[in-house]
Motif scaffolding. Structure first.
Motif, PDB file in Angstrom:
ATOM      1  N   ALA A 100       0.818  -1.211   0.000  1.00 40.33           N
ATOM      2  CA  ALA A 100       0.000   0.000   0.000  1.00 40.33           C
ATOM      3  C   ALA A 100       0.857   1.268   0.000  1.00 40.33           C
ATOM      4  CB  ALA A 100      -0.917   0.010   1.213  1.00 40.33           C
ATOM      5  N   TYR A 101       2.097   1.130   0.445  1.00 39.41           N
ATOM      6  CA  TYR A 101       2.948   2.323   0.524  1.00 39.41           C
ATOM      7  C   TYR A 101       3.685   2.614  -0.784  1.00 39.41           C
ATOM      8  CZ  TYR A 101       2.093   2.256   5.512  1.00 39.41           C
ATOM      9  OH  TYR A 101       1.477   2.288   6.734  1.00 39.41           O
ATOM     10  N   MET A 102       3.709   1.608  -1.653  1.00 41.67           N
ATOM     11  CA  MET A 102       4.475   1.819  -2.882  1.00 41.67           C
ATOM     12  C   MET A 102       3.877   2.934  -3.730  1.00 41.67           C
ATOM     13  SD  MET A 102       6.916  -0.103  -2.392  1.00 41.67           S
ATOM     14  CE  MET A 102       7.723   0.239  -3.944  1.00 41.67           C
ATOM     15  N   ASP A 103       2.539   3.006  -3.730  1.00 46.31           N
ATOM     16  CA  ASP A 103       1.896   4.073  -4.514  1.00 46.31           C
ATOM     17  C   ASP A 103       2.322   5.457  -4.022  1.00 46.31           C
ATOM     18  OD1 ASP A 103       0.637   2.222  -6.005  1.00 46.31           O
ATOM     19  OD2 ASP A 103      -1.298   2.375  -4.975  1.00 46.31           O
ATOM     20  N   LEU A 104       2.556   5.535  -2.734  1.00 44.47           N
ATOM     21  CA  LEU A 104       2.893   6.843  -2.168  1.00 44.47           C
ATOM     22  C   LEU A 104       4.215   7.359  -2.705  1.00 44.47           C
ATOM     23  CD1 LEU A 104       1.957   6.174   1.568  1.00 44.47           C
ATOM     24  CD2 LEU A 104       0.500   6.979  -0.282  1.00 44.47           C
ATOM     25  N   LEU A 105       5.066   6.424  -3.121  1.00 37.95           N
ATOM     26  CA  LEU A 105       6.389   6.840  -3.594  1.00 37.95           C
ATOM     27  C   LEU A 105       6.333   7.462  -4.987  1.00 37.95           C
ATOM     28  CD1 LEU A 105       8.676   3.965  -2.276  1.00 37.95           C
ATOM     29  CD2 LEU A 105       8.512   6.330  -1.461  1.00 37.95           C
ATOM     30  N   ALA A 106       5.141   7.521  -5.549  1.00 40.29           N
ATOM     31  CA  ALA A 106       5.010   8.208  -6.841  1.00 40.29           C
ATOM     32  C   ALA A 106       5.399   9.669  -6.723  1.00 40.29           C
ATOM     33  CB  ALA A 106       3.574   8.085  -7.349  1.00 40.29           C
ATOM     34  N   SER A 107       5.248  10.204  -5.522  1.00 38.45           N
ATOM     35  CA  SER A 107       5.595  11.621  -5.335  1.00 38.45           C
ATOM     36  C   SER A 107       7.061  11.804  -4.947  1.00 38.45           C
ATOM     37  CB  SER A 107       4.692  12.257  -4.283  1.00 38.45           C
ATOM     38  OG  SER A 107       4.836  11.587  -3.054  1.00 38.45           O
ATOM     39  N   ALA A 108       7.788  10.679  -4.803  1.00 43.53           N
ATOM     40  CA  ALA A 108       9.220  10.787  -4.518  1.00 43.53           C
ATOM     41  C   ALA A 108       9.959  11.110  -5.811  1.00 43.53           C
ATOM     42  CB  ALA A 108       9.734   9.480  -3.919  1.00 43.53           C
ATOM     43  N   LYS A 109      11.252  11.325  -5.681  1.00 43.64           N
ATOM     44  CA  LYS A 109      12.035  11.619  -6.887  1.00 43.64           C
ATOM     45  C   LYS A 109      12.093  10.399  -7.798  1.00 43.64           C
ATOM     46  CE  LYS A 109      15.215  15.203  -5.286  1.00 43.64           C
ATOM     47  NZ  LYS A 109      16.607  15.525  -4.918  1.00 43.64           N
ATOM     48  N   ASP A 110      12.272  10.652  -9.075  1.00 44.84           N
ATOM     49  CA  ASP A 110      12.489   9.546  -9.993  1.00 44.84           C
ATOM     50  C   ASP A 110      13.730   8.788  -9.546  1.00 44.84           C
ATOM     51  OD1 ASP A 110      10.331  10.245 -11.498  1.00 44.84           O
ATOM     52  OD2 ASP A 110      11.483  11.347 -13.010  1.00 44.84           O
ATOM     53  N   GLY A 111      13.647   7.467  -9.604  1.00 45.45           N
ATOM     54  CA  GLY A 111      14.791   6.664  -9.212  1.00 45.45           C
ATOM     55  C   GLY A 111      15.037   6.672  -7.724  1.00 45.45           C
TER      56      GLY A 111
END
Lengths: 213, 466
Positions: A100-111
């Motif tokens: 469920a947390y992986m989607d949140l990383l969409a707002s993190a930097k690329d890579g």
């Protein structure tokens, strides 16, 4: 003036801790904040820690872990250069709860450099529910490095950040610095954001401090 | 010192807008004329003139401008006070009033005032030597001729102190307030050079802001203003390029100073738009505050040992947001608030207790916001989050903003369930709470809407940071 100076600290790398409530995120942050040679420059409890790693500034962000606040964690993830995804080696559910947390990383930097951390390693001999193989497979699926660590004993906690530092800034960043005294020397890596360490024997050895896989 | 006839605003009124002047004088309306130095960069267009024509209203001390805004005359203090219809309430000093006569020998009054009733940046460069001279005909105060952009009349050079002495990092600590940054830049580069950006700021303030695309266009405009200012400083001021070359941090600090200068100069206009554009979300936030305001910490989702924590000081701290002009100032207020919370918690907790974590912080900030009297919380957050042009890398401040952002988003979601359909009938994303989430007033769907708004800014942030 001291307050002003602290607020002006630039951060070279933003690291967010993600994981379900109770997996030990806060304890890992605390261990990192209090147990390294590098000075801790600023903390807000365990919610925010600013430390230097070989001359680079790491801003370490704890995030709300309770299920119903999970979506809010995306606010913390904005612009993150590294994410530490924490599960509890003694709770099988906590590993796949990270989906469920992986989607949140969409707002993190690329890579964004990801590290999957199995916490509470000290309890593993008697209560392990997440096998190394399962964790390793999951790490592969999310393109992450896998480490097991214990905030209680301190095992491998520093390695988490050393691997992140090397993974993001390169091995030269560590070797070029005369500051600090890392607990171990991580495997040199290419400039990609994903690091694979193959050290099965260490991972299977309860007495060995290196449990990266 | 100059006469009213030398005033560029008055000249424009009596020439280009003679029809308005003729109408006003024929009707016996009053005219407010801002002093010359307050017109630095001010665009004297028809709207500006209509805003300064004062028609009598309910009493002799009340006026309505030709564009239907309300102005009150405070005779005792000698000021005009702007009211309904203006973006802000402004108390504008009257230097003097003079009676003129129209073609029919009917009197009409001209108020010579300290600054425009709205807009203008006179507070940046106000001096004491540019007052009108009532009667007489001495030389003009600034010699400007009342064009679209009047330059920087009244801006002294302020350069008695050697600017080279100021090329040290110490003069640019990154956490200055807006007035301090204005002063620093003026000392560094001379008021006239710094003032060269003022016409652009005035133009920004007098043109509509399109808030679409999560303010991306506005951010680009403001960033371009900052870039132009920085370029001008580097080209025009001896030593700046050398200082940047020898100490990269100097460039960052200079950028933040210019950012504060620009954002402070457009704050009134910009923040009014933010408040208006995000009014719906603000209603939700305030509804959330209303819903949670009566709850004590012991009724919130915090650890029991935190229940008795004294957070009154933190609530008073966050109220300082109302007095800030720039996003950076606001971030410093948020930082002080969170540090006050942290100190209160650490004082309250017994030694060895589990430290403050992000779960705790969320509820503690919510609790503090519920007890503070701060309106436009949502707009404040957007202002801090989106209008960070160069200082994005100040990640410690970013943490504090994110913490406030999360708490305000939480309140907005909590309030989303309480806003009536009449209040919020344009919402198509209202909440479908159930089970545990309903108990907490939480909606994942609504959260994703807010999160998406946040994520839209990421690409721009990345571009800005690089």
């Amino acid at each position: 003036m001291a307050a002003a100076a602290a607020a002006s600290k630039h951060v070279d790398l933003k690291i967010v801790f993600l994981g379900a409530s109770g997996v030990g995120k806060t304890s890992l942050v605390q261990r990192y904040a209090n147990d390294t040679f590098e000075p801790t420059q600023s903390t807000i409890g365990a919610a925010f820690t600013l430390k230097t790693w070989h001359g680079r500034r790491f801003g370490v962000w704890d995030t709300a872990g309770q299920e119903r606040y999970k979506s809010l964690s995306a606010f913390y993830c904005r612009g993150a250069g590294a994410a530490i995804l924490v599960y509890d080696v003694t709770k099988a559910d906590s590993l796949h709860a990270l989906d469920a947390y992986m989607d949140l990383l969409a707002s993190a930097k690329d890579g964004c450099f990801k590290v999957l951390v199995g916490s509470k390693l000290d309890l593993a001999p008697d209560a392990r529910e997440v096998t190394l193989d399962a964790a390793r497979e999951y790490a592969t699926s999310i393109d992450a490095l896998h480490i097991e660590a214990s905030a209680k004993t301190g095992d491998n906690v520093m390695d988490i950040f050393n691997h992140i530092g090397v993974g993001v800034f390169g091995f030269d960043a560590m070797t070029a610095s005369a500051n600090g005294s890392p607990a171990s020397t991580p495997t040199p890596t290419a400039s990609t954001s994903t690091v694979r360490l193959d050290d099965d024997s260490a991972a299977k050895s309860g007495s060995d401090k290196k449990k990266c896989c | 010192m100059g006469t009213i006839e030398d005033n560029p605003f008055y000249q424009e009124v009596t020439t280009r807008y003679a029809h308005l002047h003729g109408h006003a004088s024929a009707k016996g309306y009053a005219l407010a004329v801002p002093r010359a130095s307050s017109l630095a960069g001010y665009v004297v267009n028809e709207a500006a003139v209509m805003m300064h024509v004062l028609m009598p209203a309910a009493s002799e001390t009340e006026f309505i401008t030709m564009d239907r805004r309300h102005v009150t005359l405070d005779k005792e203090h000698g000021v005009l006070i702007t009211g309904r219809g203006f973006r802000e309430s402004r108390s504008v000093g009257i230097q003097f009033e003079e009676v003129f006569y129209n073609a029919d020998f009917q009197p009409f009054t001209i108020f010579c005032i300290e600054e425009p009733l709205e807009g203008g940046l006179s507070f940046l460069f106000a001096t004491d030597d540019d007052e009108f001279e009532s009667g007489g005909a001495s030389g003009g105060a600034d010699g400007s001729s009342g064009g679209e952009e009047t330059g920087c009349g009244g801006a002294g050079d302020g350069g008695s102190e050697s600017s080279r002495d100021l090329y040290t990092l110490d003069v640019f600590p990154i956490t200055h307030t807006y007035p301090e940054y204005v002063s620093l830049l003026t000392r560094l580069a001379s008021a006239s050079l710094v003032g060269s950006i003022v016409p652009a700021l005035c133009e920004f303030n007098q043109t509509p802001i399109n808030p679409q695309n999560n303010h991306a266009y506005t951010v680009r405009r403001l960033r371009a203003l900052c870039d132009a200012t920085l370029t001008e400083l580097e080209v025009s001021v001896d030593g700046i390029r050398e200082a940047i070359a020898s100490e990269p941090q100097y460039q960052v600090q200079l950028q933040v100073a210019v950012e504060s200068f620009v954002l402070g100069g457009v704050n009134t206009h910009l923040f009014a738009v933010l408040c208006q554009y995000h009014a719906r979300q603000e209603r939700r936030v305030q509804a959330g505050i209303a819903a949670l305001g009566a709850m004590g910490l012991d009724e919130m989702d915090v650890r029991p040992e935190l229940a008795g924590c004294e957070l009154g000081e933190a609530s008073r701290m966050v109220e300082l947001l109302r007095e800030c002009r720039t996003p950076l100032e606001k971030k410093m207020v948020v930082r002080a608030t969170l540090q006050t919370i942290t100190l209160a918690v650490e004082t309250h907790l017994e030694a060895g207790a589990e430290p403050l974590n992000a779960d705790d912080m969320l509820w503690l900030v919510v609790y503090v916001l519920c007890r503070a009297e701060v309106s436009h919380l949502y707009a404040h957050v957007v202002h801090m989050r989106e209008f960070t042009l160069y200082s994005a890398s100040l990640q410690e401040l970013a943490y504090y903003v994110a913490s406030l952002d999360v708490a305000v988003a939480f309140l907005a979601q909590r309030g989303g369930t309480n806003v009536t359909s009449d209040d919020d009938d344009d919402d198509d994303d209202d909440v479908d709470d159930g089970g545990v989430e309903a108990a907490a007033g939480w909606s994942a769907a609504g959260a994703h809407e807010l999160v998406n708004q946040s994520q839209e800014a990421v690409a721009r942030d990345a571009a800005v940071t690089t």
